[in-house]
Design a protein around this motif. Structure first.
Motif, PDB file in Angstrom:
ATOM      1  N   LEU A   9      64.601  -5.556  61.686  1.00 41.76           N
ATOM      2  CA  LEU A   9      64.734  -5.798  60.085  1.00 41.76           C
ATOM      3  C   LEU A   9      65.102  -4.361  59.418  1.00 41.76           C
ATOM      4  CD1 LEU A   9      61.437  -7.154  60.093  1.00 41.76           C
ATOM      5  CD2 LEU A   9      63.634  -8.621  59.738  1.00 41.76           C
ATOM      6  N   LEU A  57      69.599  -6.132  53.941  1.00 39.63           N
ATOM      7  CA  LEU A  57      68.496  -6.419  53.079  1.00 39.63           C
ATOM      8  C   LEU A  57      67.534  -4.953  52.198  1.00 39.63           C
ATOM      9  CD1 LEU A  57      67.598  -8.325  56.812  1.00 39.63           C
ATOM     10  CD2 LEU A  57      68.076  -8.644  54.701  1.00 39.63           C
ATOM     11  N   GLN A  60      65.326  -5.563  50.271  1.00 36.23           N
ATOM     12  CA  GLN A  60      64.642  -6.668  50.172  1.00 36.23           C
ATOM     13  C   GLN A  60      62.778  -6.762  50.805  1.00 36.23           C
ATOM     14  OE1 GLN A  60      65.179  -9.755  49.056  1.00 36.23           O
ATOM     15  NE2 GLN A  60      67.159 -10.117  48.760  1.00 36.23           N
ATOM     16  N   ARG A  63      59.849  -7.719  49.612  1.00 34.54           N
ATOM     17  CA  ARG A  63      59.499  -8.693  50.197  1.00 34.54           C
ATOM     18  C   ARG A  63      59.577  -8.908  52.070  1.00 34.54           C
ATOM     19  NH1 ARG A  63      63.914 -11.670  45.891  1.00 34.54           N
ATOM     20  NH2 ARG A  63      63.380 -13.814  46.777  1.00 34.54           N
ATOM     21  N   LEU A  64      60.348  -8.766  52.142  1.00 33.43           N
ATOM     22  CA  LEU A  64      59.821  -8.165  54.210  1.00 33.43           C
ATOM     23  C   LEU A  64      58.556  -8.024  54.612  1.00 33.43           C
ATOM     24  CD1 LEU A  64      63.747  -6.913  55.172  1.00 33.43           C
ATOM     25  CD2 LEU A  64      62.712  -9.966  54.953  1.00 33.43           C
ATOM     26  N   LYS A  68      53.707 -10.615  55.583  1.00 35.94           N
ATOM     27  CA  LYS A  68      54.256 -11.510  56.416  1.00 35.94           C
ATOM     28  C   LYS A  68      54.189 -11.926  57.239  1.00 35.94           C
ATOM     29  CE  LYS A  68      57.350 -12.579  52.443  1.00 35.94           C
ATOM     30  NZ  LYS A  68      56.606 -12.006  51.400  1.00 35.94           N
ATOM     31  N   TYR A  70      56.194 -12.583  60.896  1.00 33.11           N
ATOM     32  CA  TYR A  70      57.307 -13.117  62.085  1.00 33.11           C
ATOM     33  C   TYR A  70      56.836 -13.410  62.982  1.00 33.11           C
ATOM     34  CZ  TYR A  70      59.106 -11.571  57.701  1.00 33.11           C
ATOM     35  OH  TYR A  70      59.534 -10.548  56.104  1.00 33.11           O
ATOM     36  N   ASP A 164      56.870 -16.459  58.606  1.00 33.10           N
ATOM     37  CA  ASP A 164      58.210 -16.916  57.232  1.00 33.10           C
ATOM     38  C   ASP A 164      59.208 -15.771  57.476  1.00 33.10           C
ATOM     39  OD1 ASP A 164      56.205 -15.999  55.331  1.00 33.10           O
ATOM     40  OD2 ASP A 164      55.062 -14.797  56.540  1.00 33.10           O
ATOM     41  N   GLY A 165      59.893 -15.730  59.030  1.00 25.03           N
ATOM     42  CA  GLY A 165      60.680 -15.560  59.502  1.00 25.03           C
ATOM     43  C   GLY A 165      61.019 -15.968  60.822  1.00 25.03           C
ATOM     44  N   MET A 255      64.563 -16.500  57.637  1.00 18.65           N
ATOM     45  CA  MET A 255      63.514 -16.551  56.634  1.00 18.65           C
ATOM     46  C   MET A 255      63.914 -17.385  55.803  1.00 18.65           C
ATOM     47  SD  MET A 255      62.739 -13.066  57.252  1.00 18.65           S
ATOM     48  CE  MET A 255      63.270 -12.291  58.395  1.00 18.65           C
ATOM     49  N   ASP A 257      62.103 -17.217  53.170  1.00 15.02           N
ATOM     50  CA  ASP A 257      63.165 -16.335  52.062  1.00 15.02           C
ATOM     51  C   ASP A 257      63.663 -17.121  51.673  1.00 15.02           C
ATOM     52  OD1 ASP A 257      64.322 -14.804  49.489  1.00 15.02           O
ATOM     53  OD2 ASP A 257      61.536 -13.971  49.535  1.00 15.02           O
ATOM     54  N   VAL A 260      66.463 -14.309  50.440  1.00 11.14           N
ATOM     55  CA  VAL A 260      67.052 -13.327  51.972  1.00 11.14           C
ATOM     56  C   VAL A 260      67.577 -14.072  52.884  1.00 11.14           C
ATOM     57  CG1 VAL A 260      65.783 -12.087  54.040  1.00 11.14           C
ATOM     58  CG2 VAL A 260      64.857 -11.741  51.699  1.00 11.14           C
TER      59      VAL A 260
END
Length: 455
Positions: A9, A57, A60, A63-64, A68, A70, A164-165, A255, A257, A260
């Protein structure tokens, strides 16, 4: 393990951190994320956004990292599936305002057993396993990862995991890390792990010792300790290696979102089918033989085009060779066997299918039944967005080869180029393009490639 995986990420950020005050700020932010010490609104992050706002990214990051979760899929691509391989294990990464907050390795069967209700499986899965339901472990089925990722997340959430991802990596990626870092020794297991023996060790601890989750966690910890010893420049080179895997489509990201996700798709990291306007070829294999036969399977593809005034006539030939020594696995020394492949060929939507043959057998167009036992006498056709998908069984016995041919026409096509996609989990394959009897391309497909020809 969490530093190895979450680095996906922030790889773009670190790649940009090679010069001046901007580079210093980016390095500070990257270290903060990986060390769990990042404060989202600190001045380093603001400078980094200002310096590197054009990189993937970076804008972002808030937000990431804002509460969150993953999921990183650990896929075994010696049992090939649409997104790379069979999902045997996964890593859960928690991110909060201070960076990474949690990491744990789990077996895919843990949430699988929590699914409430019933979901009908795709027909090929039902024919292969006859269990009557679709489960998380087989949910990476769709040929478009922007669709499969959402389906995978849904199954995880039914099993109690917040998602979330989704990041999909393959066993071959871990082998790549081992090839770069060298042999590692696990602390809790008396094993020296290399790129050459990882697959067999992982399978042995999974099927024989029933300690897959703990063993993979120990490998991850050993890799992280090794990464700490290679220094900043070695780590930057490692990031470059990971970034290359992203660019080549061997690591896929989805993702929840939507903003994203759109940025990821635009970068080509989302495993989507794309919007290519010319001729198109994407071969997707799914090993449904409950073995690791892709250890020993090679394929070669030839495409023969005849250009008429108003139509392109194409003949696609795929030949597989299965060098497995035995037809069934022989634990703990051999995990391959017969290759039971459900094949999908993705073409332009306008394609008109003329015939499909497996060796000398002509297949008929007919949907698969929801019965147990494969129906290798037929092929089925579906349309998806801008594409047409031909699906059928291609079974390659151990120590044998199989050749299939699909003939089709592209009416009113004015194409002079083709995009040939490479499936995640497959390293490469030889490809030949023949136009009007002349070989115009003889290449190795190790990533998605575009070719043109002169009419």
């Amino acid at each position: 393990m969490k530093k190895i995986l979450f680095i996906l990420l922030v790889s773009g950020l670190i790649l940009g951190s090679l010069g001046g005050g901007c580079g210093w700020s980016a390095a500070q932010v990257a270290r903060g994320i990986l060390g769990g010490q990042l404060k989202i609104k600190n001045w380093e992050l603001k400078i980094t956004r200002w310096c590197f706002g054009g990189l993937p990214l970076v804008n972002q990051l808030d937000r990431l990292l804002d509460n969150k979760t993953y999921v990183v899929l650990l896929q075994n691509n010696t049992e090939l599936r649409a997104s790379g391989g069979f999902m045997g294990s996964y890593v859960v990464l928690g991110a909060k305002g201070q960076g990474l907050s949690d990491m744990r390795v789990e077996d895919i069967y843990q949430p699988d057993g929590q699914l409430v209700g019933h979901v009908d499986p795709p027909a090929p899965i039902q024919q292969a396993f006859g269990q009557g339901w679709w489960k998380l472990r087989d949910s990476n089925w769709d040929v478009d990862f922007s669709v499969a990722g959402e389906q995978i997340a849904w199954f995880f959430e039914q099993g109690g995991e917040k998602v979330d991802g989704v990041i999909a990596i393959n066993l071959s990626f871990v082998n790549l890390l081992l090839g770069y870092l060298g042999e590692v020794k696990t602390v809790t297991y008396d094993e020296r792990v290399t790129a050459q023996n990882l697959a067999n060790l992982a399978q042995t601890y999974s099927e024989v010792n029933k300690e897959k989750r703990d063993f993979l966690g120990a490998v991850g910890a050993a890799l992280f300790e090794r990464i700490k010893t290679i220094g900043p420049m070695g780590q930057i080179r490692l990031i470059g290696l990971i970034y290359k895997e992203l660019q080549n489509g061997q690591i896929l990201i989805w993702m929840k979102d939507k903003d994203v996700e759109q940025e990821i798709l635009e970068k080509g990291w989302g495993g989507g089918l794309g919007n290519y306007g010319g001729d198109y070829l994407y071969i997707v294999e799914s090993n449904l033989g409950a073995n690791k036969a892709n250890c020993c399977v090679q394929r070669m593809i030839t495409q023969d085009l005849q250009l008429d005034e108003h139509v392109i006539r194409e003949k696609l030939t795929i030949k597989w060779t299965n060098t497995s020594e035995f037809s069934d696995p022989k634990p703990p020394v051999f995990w391959g066997g017969n290759y039971v492949d459900y094949l999908r060929i993705i073409l332009p939507k306008s394609a008109r299918i003329q015939s499909v043959m497996a060796e000398s057998k002509l297949l008929v167009e007919k949907p698969l039944d929801y019965q147990y036992g494969i129906q290798d006498d037929r092929y089925q056709v579906e349309e998806k967005d801008r594409f047409k998908i031909i699906g059928f069984w291609a079974v390659v016995l151990a120590q044998q080869s199989l050749t299939i041919q699909a003939s089709y026409q592209l009416p009113d096509a004015n194409y002079s180029s083709i995009l040939v996609k490479r499936q995640p989990g497959i390293e490469s394959f030889p490809y030949k393009l023949i136009v009007e009897g002349k070989v115009v391309v003889s290449d190795t497909i190790d990533r998605d490639k575009e070719y043109t020809w002169t009419k």
